[in-house]
Design a protein around this motif. Structure first.
Motif, PDB file in Angstrom:
ATOM      1  N   GLY A 247       5.613  -4.093   7.326  1.00 17.95           N
ATOM      2  CA  GLY A 247       6.078  -2.887   7.985  1.00 17.95           C
ATOM      3  C   GLY A 247       5.207  -1.673   7.728  1.00 17.95           C
ATOM      4  O   GLY A 247       5.439  -0.614   8.289  1.00 17.95           O
ATOM      5  N   PHE A 248       4.201  -1.825   6.877  1.00 21.00           N
ATOM      6  CA  PHE A 248       3.304  -0.708   6.555  1.00 21.00           C
ATOM      7  C   PHE A 248       2.008  -1.252   5.977  1.00 21.00           C
ATOM      8  O   PHE A 248       1.905  -2.421   5.638  1.00 21.00           O
ATOM      9  N   VAL A 249       1.022  -0.376   5.861  1.00 20.10           N
ATOM     10  CA  VAL A 249      -0.232  -0.681   5.189  1.00 20.10           C
ATOM     11  C   VAL A 249      -0.334   0.271   4.008  1.00 20.10           C
ATOM     12  O   VAL A 249      -0.039   1.453   4.136  1.00 20.10           O
ATOM     13  N   LEU A 250      -0.749  -0.243   2.862  1.00 20.97           N
ATOM     14  CA  LEU A 250      -0.912   0.587   1.672  1.00 20.97           C
ATOM     15  C   LEU A 250      -2.393   0.705   1.350  1.00 20.97           C
ATOM     16  O   LEU A 250      -3.093  -0.296   1.231  1.00 20.97           O
ATOM     17  N   LEU A 251      -2.856   1.939   1.219  1.00 20.48           N
ATOM     18  CA  LEU A 251      -4.220   2.208   0.770  1.00 20.48           C
ATOM     19  C   LEU A 251      -4.133   2.926  -0.564  1.00 20.48           C
ATOM     20  O   LEU A 251      -3.374   3.884  -0.705  1.00 20.48           O
ATOM     21  N   VAL A 252      -4.901   2.470  -1.547  1.00 19.75           N
ATOM     22  CA  VAL A 252      -4.919   3.101  -2.868  1.00 19.75           C
ATOM     23  C   VAL A 252      -6.377   3.345  -3.228  1.00 19.75           C
ATOM     24  O   VAL A 252      -7.201   2.438  -3.167  1.00 19.75           O
ATOM     25  N   ARG A 253      -6.661   4.589  -3.609  1.00 20.87           N
ATOM     26  CA  ARG A 253      -8.028   4.939  -3.979  1.00 20.87           C
ATOM     27  C   ARG A 253      -8.019   5.768  -5.253  1.00 20.87           C
ATOM     28  O   ARG A 253      -7.450   6.864  -5.287  1.00 20.87           O
ATOM     29  N   PRO A 254      -8.641   5.262  -6.328  1.00 17.24           N
ATOM     30  CA  PRO A 254      -8.714   6.044  -7.571  1.00 17.24           C
ATOM     31  C   PRO A 254      -9.540   7.312  -7.356  1.00 17.24           C
ATOM     32  O   PRO A 254     -10.548   7.304  -6.659  1.00 17.24           O
ATOM     33  N   ARG A 255      -9.086   8.405  -7.959  1.00 21.08           N
ATOM     34  CA  ARG A 255      -9.793   9.680  -7.811  1.00 21.08           C
ATOM     35  C   ARG A 255     -10.885   9.863  -8.843  1.00 21.08           C
ATOM     36  O   ARG A 255     -11.831  10.598  -8.618  1.00 21.08           O
ATOM     37  N   ASN A 256     -10.744   9.249 -10.011  1.00 21.23           N
ATOM     38  CA  ASN A 256     -11.734   9.362 -11.094  1.00 21.23           C
ATOM     39  C   ASN A 256     -12.034  10.809 -11.457  1.00 21.23           C
ATOM     40  O   ASN A 256     -13.180  11.182 -11.690  1.00 21.23           O
TER      41      ASN A 256
END
Length: 88
Positions: free
Chosen positions: A3-12
């Motif tokens: 039902g959704f797409v998850l994007l995760v990006r570390p900011r560092n």
């Protein structure tokens, strides 16, 4: 299809705070339907991200067409499973 797409990006950047963003395109439906989907995504994030989210990362939930009709418990399970995959 989830039902959704998850994007995760570390900011560092050394900040351990989690940030969250939501997006639902006009392909999903009119404003009422899109806002309902965003409310569901916000509720999921409030419930699951504090415990399972990635510290110091940006999370983006992108609503999909099947997310409105899908059972809330199924969405919760999908988000937990996606966050476990990301944290590996």
């Amino acid at each position: 299809m989830p039902g959704f797409v998850l994007l995760v990006r570390p900011r560092n950047d050394g900040d351990a705070a989690m940030r969250i963003g939501y997006t639902v395109t006009k392909k999903i439906g009119n404003a009422v339907v899109r806002n309902r989907m965003k409310r569901r995504l916000r509720a999921l994030a409030r419930e699951i991200l504090p415990a399972d989210g990635v510290r110091g990362a940006d999370h983006v939930l992108i609503g999909r067409a099947g997310g409105i009709e899908r059972d809330y418990a199924a969405l919760r399970t999908e988000l937990s499973k996606a966050l476990r995959k990301v944290s590996r």
